[in-house]
Motif scaffolding. Structure first.
Motif, PDB file in Angstrom:
ATOM      1  N   LYS A   2       0.831  -1.185   0.000  1.00  0.00           N
ATOM      2  CA  LYS A   2       0.000   0.000   0.000  1.00  0.00           C
ATOM      3  C   LYS A   2       0.873   1.243   0.000  1.00  0.00           C
ATOM      4  N   LEU A   3       0.460   2.258  -0.826  1.00  0.00           N
ATOM      5  CA  LEU A   3       1.228   3.498  -0.914  1.00  0.00           C
ATOM      6  C   LEU A   3       1.109   4.304   0.368  1.00  0.00           C
ATOM      7  N   ILE A   4      -0.076   4.268   1.015  1.00  0.00           N
ATOM      8  CA  ILE A   4      -0.293   5.000   2.256  1.00  0.00           C
ATOM      9  C   ILE A   4      -0.681   4.015   3.337  1.00  0.00           C
ATOM     10  N   SER A   5       0.122   3.893   4.331  1.00  0.00           N
ATOM     11  CA  SER A   5      -0.135   2.935   5.405  1.00  0.00           C
ATOM     12  C   SER A   5      -1.245   3.435   6.304  1.00  0.00           C
ATOM     13  N   GLU A   6      -1.820   2.507   7.078  1.00  0.00           N
ATOM     14  CA  GLU A   6      -2.874   2.863   8.013  1.00  0.00           C
ATOM     15  C   GLU A   6      -2.344   3.831   9.058  1.00  0.00           C
ATOM     16  N   LYS A   7      -1.086   3.702   9.406  1.00  0.00           N
ATOM     17  CA  LYS A   7      -0.486   4.569  10.412  1.00  0.00           C
ATOM     18  C   LYS A   7      -0.430   6.011   9.916  1.00  0.00           C
ATOM     19  N   HIS A   8      -0.070   6.171   8.616  1.00  0.00           N
ATOM     20  CA  HIS A   8      -0.008   7.504   8.047  1.00  0.00           C
ATOM     21  C   HIS A   8      -1.397   8.122   7.900  1.00  0.00           C
ATOM     22  N   LYS A   9      -2.385   7.289   7.624  1.00  0.00           N
ATOM     23  CA  LYS A   9      -3.746   7.784   7.481  1.00  0.00           C
ATOM     24  C   LYS A   9      -4.255   8.393   8.774  1.00  0.00           C
ATOM     25  N   GLN A  10      -3.729   7.909   9.887  1.00  0.00           N
ATOM     26  CA  GLN A  10      -4.183   8.371  11.186  1.00  0.00           C
ATOM     27  C   GLN A  10      -3.483   9.650  11.642  1.00  0.00           C
ATOM     28  N   THR A  11      -2.472  10.072  10.932  1.00  0.00           N
ATOM     29  CA  THR A  11      -1.767  11.298  11.306  1.00  0.00           C
ATOM     30  C   THR A  11      -2.595  12.521  10.912  1.00  0.00           C
ATOM     31  N   LEU A  12      -2.251  13.669  11.489  1.00  0.00           N
ATOM     32  CA  LEU A  12      -2.974  14.905  11.206  1.00  0.00           C
ATOM     33  C   LEU A  12      -2.738  15.372   9.771  1.00  0.00           C
ATOM     34  N   ALA A  13      -1.614  15.007   9.198  1.00  0.00           N
ATOM     35  CA  ALA A  13      -1.271  15.466   7.864  1.00  0.00           C
ATOM     36  C   ALA A  13      -2.142  14.836   6.794  1.00  0.00           C
ATOM     37  N   TYR A  14      -2.584  13.628   7.020  1.00  0.00           N
ATOM     38  CA  TYR A  14      -3.339  12.920   5.985  1.00  0.00           C
ATOM     39  C   TYR A  14      -4.679  13.587   5.668  1.00  0.00           C
ATOM     40  N   PRO A  15      -5.523  13.928   6.680  1.00  0.00           N
ATOM     41  CA  PRO A  15      -6.785  14.604   6.361  1.00  0.00           C
ATOM     42  C   PRO A  15      -6.558  15.931   5.628  1.00  0.00           C
ATOM     43  N   ALA A  16      -5.515  16.664   6.050  1.00  0.00           N
ATOM     44  CA  ALA A  16      -5.222  17.933   5.404  1.00  0.00           C
ATOM     45  C   ALA A  16      -4.818  17.711   3.946  1.00  0.00           C
ATOM     46  N   LEU A  17      -3.998  16.674   3.709  1.00  0.00           N
ATOM     47  CA  LEU A  17      -3.585  16.350   2.353  1.00  0.00           C
ATOM     48  C   LEU A  17      -4.773  15.952   1.494  1.00  0.00           C
ATOM     49  N   LEU A  18      -5.670  15.152   2.069  1.00  0.00           N
ATOM     50  CA  LEU A  18      -6.858  14.712   1.341  1.00  0.00           C
ATOM     51  C   LEU A  18      -7.760  15.894   0.979  1.00  0.00           C
ATOM     52  N   MET A  19      -7.948  16.809   1.942  1.00  0.00           N
ATOM     53  CA  MET A  19      -8.770  17.993   1.677  1.00  0.00           C
ATOM     54  C   MET A  19      -8.127  18.872   0.609  1.00  0.00           C
ATOM     55  N   GLY A  20      -6.802  18.957   0.631  1.00  0.00           N
ATOM     56  CA  GLY A  20      -6.098  19.748  -0.363  1.00  0.00           C
ATOM     57  C   GLY A  20      -6.289  19.203  -1.766  1.00  0.00           C
ATOM     58  N   ILE A  21      -6.240  17.862  -1.877  1.00  0.00           N
ATOM     59  CA  ILE A  21      -6.428  17.216  -3.173  1.00  0.00           C
ATOM     60  C   ILE A  21      -7.842  17.457  -3.698  1.00  0.00           C
ATOM     61  N   VAL A  22      -8.828  17.313  -2.797  1.00  0.00           N
ATOM     62  CA  VAL A  22     -10.223  17.541  -3.178  1.00  0.00           C
ATOM     63  C   VAL A  22     -10.420  18.992  -3.630  1.00  0.00           C
ATOM     64  N   ALA A  23      -9.849  19.932  -2.857  1.00  0.00           N
ATOM     65  CA  ALA A  23      -9.968  21.351  -3.193  1.00  0.00           C
ATOM     66  C   ALA A  23      -9.337  21.638  -4.549  1.00  0.00           C
ATOM     67  N   LEU A  24      -8.196  21.007  -4.825  1.00  0.00           N
ATOM     68  CA  LEU A  24      -7.513  21.203  -6.097  1.00  0.00           C
ATOM     69  C   LEU A  24      -8.368  20.700  -7.262  1.00  0.00           C
ATOM     70  N   ILE A  25      -9.002  19.556  -7.059  1.00  0.00           N
ATOM     71  CA  ILE A  25      -9.864  18.993  -8.104  1.00  0.00           C
ATOM     72  C   ILE A  25     -11.059  19.898  -8.363  1.00  0.00           C
ATOM     73  N   VAL A  26     -11.687  20.374  -7.262  1.00  0.00           N
ATOM     74  CA  VAL A  26     -12.857  21.249  -7.391  1.00  0.00           C
ATOM     75  C   VAL A  26     -12.482  22.546  -8.107  1.00  0.00           C
ATOM     76  N   CYS A  27     -11.355  23.143  -7.700  1.00  0.00           N
ATOM     77  CA  CYS A  27     -10.906  24.389  -8.323  1.00  0.00           C
ATOM     78  C   CYS A  27     -10.610  24.186  -9.811  1.00  0.00           C
ATOM     79  N   SER A  28     -10.026  23.049 -10.133  1.00  0.00           N
ATOM     80  CA  SER A  28      -9.713  22.753 -11.523  1.00  0.00           C
ATOM     81  C   SER A  28     -10.980  22.623 -12.355  1.00  0.00           C
ATOM     82  N   LEU A  29     -12.004  21.981 -11.776  1.00  0.00           N
ATOM     83  CA  LEU A  29     -13.275  21.820 -12.475  1.00  0.00           C
ATOM     84  C   LEU A  29     -13.972  23.174 -12.669  1.00  0.00           C
TER      85      LEU A  29
END
Length: 211
Positions: A2-29
């Motif tokens: 797996k590219l992203i381990s369960e341990k990394h998913k539980q860190t504070l950085a992961y939700p922020a990264l996920l929201m950033g990706i979603v925001a980037l997709i929305v802005c692009s659309l």
């Protein structure tokens, strides 16, 4: 693996990264949709404005494309946008956007003035006046707005530039005197602004600026 381990998913950085990706997709659309619709909207606006210009400017009064001759002027701290119509490379008329405070909101007007200072035509662009009363300023509701055709600062004189209730020559509307009064006052003021800045309005140099 797996590219992203369960341990990394539980860190504070992961939700922020996920929201950033979603925001980037929305802005692009959104950017893509804006690019797809911007030109058709601009084309429609130009088409609508061309129809309005045809109503206030006779076709034999100009041989250029007024919409390609847009300028700005600041008068007493207020900015006005206007177009220059030309005939044989001389300014034959200007079409000015202006507005006045009506009974229930601003009344936006398109005012066409010939080089000699006479009104070529006036049209109401938008308003929020009372339906059935103040909306008679619209050409679709009455021909009242056509009464301004051919008039100027001196025709009629200053006392004539008012509704009949105030001693002038313009009809008022039953139950809605404020609306026509505001339009008459605005058009008269616009003619005065044209006269006071005539040299600028009638310049043909695209780089012309106010002194």
């Amino acid at each position: 693996m797996k590219l992203i381990s369960e341990k990394h998913k539980q860190t504070l950085a992961y939700p922020a990264l996920l929201m950033g990706i979603v925001a980037l997709i929305v802005c692009s659309l959104l950017l893509l949709m804006n690019n797809l619709t911007a030109q058709p909207i601009a084309d429609r606006q130009r088409e609508d404005l061309t129809k309005l210009l045809d109503q206030v400017l006779p076709s034999n009064a100009y041989d250029n494309q007024p919409l390609d001759e847009k300028y700005q002027i600041t008068i007493e701290g207020q900015e006005f946008a206007f177009y220059r119509a030309k005939l044989e490379d001389k300014v034959s008329a200007i079409v000015l956007f202006t507005q006045s405070a009506g009974y229930s909101g601003d009344i936006s007007l398109l005012v066409a003035i010939s080089a000699d200072g006479a009104l070529s035509g006036v049209r109401v662009l938008s308003h929020t006046e009372t339906p059935g009363l103040g909306d008679k300023i619209e050409l679709a509701k009455s021909d009242w707005i056509l009464d301004f055709n051919g008039l100027s600062l001196s025709n009629p004189d200053k006392t004539g530039w008012a509704v009949k209730k105030d001693g002038g020559q313009f009809d008022a509307f039953t139950g809605a005197t404020i609306t026509p009064r505001a339009v008459v006052k605005c058009i008269y003021a616009t003619l005065g602004q044209f006269q006071n800045n005539k040299d600028f309005f009638l310049q043909t140099d695209k780089a012309a600026t106010l002194p």
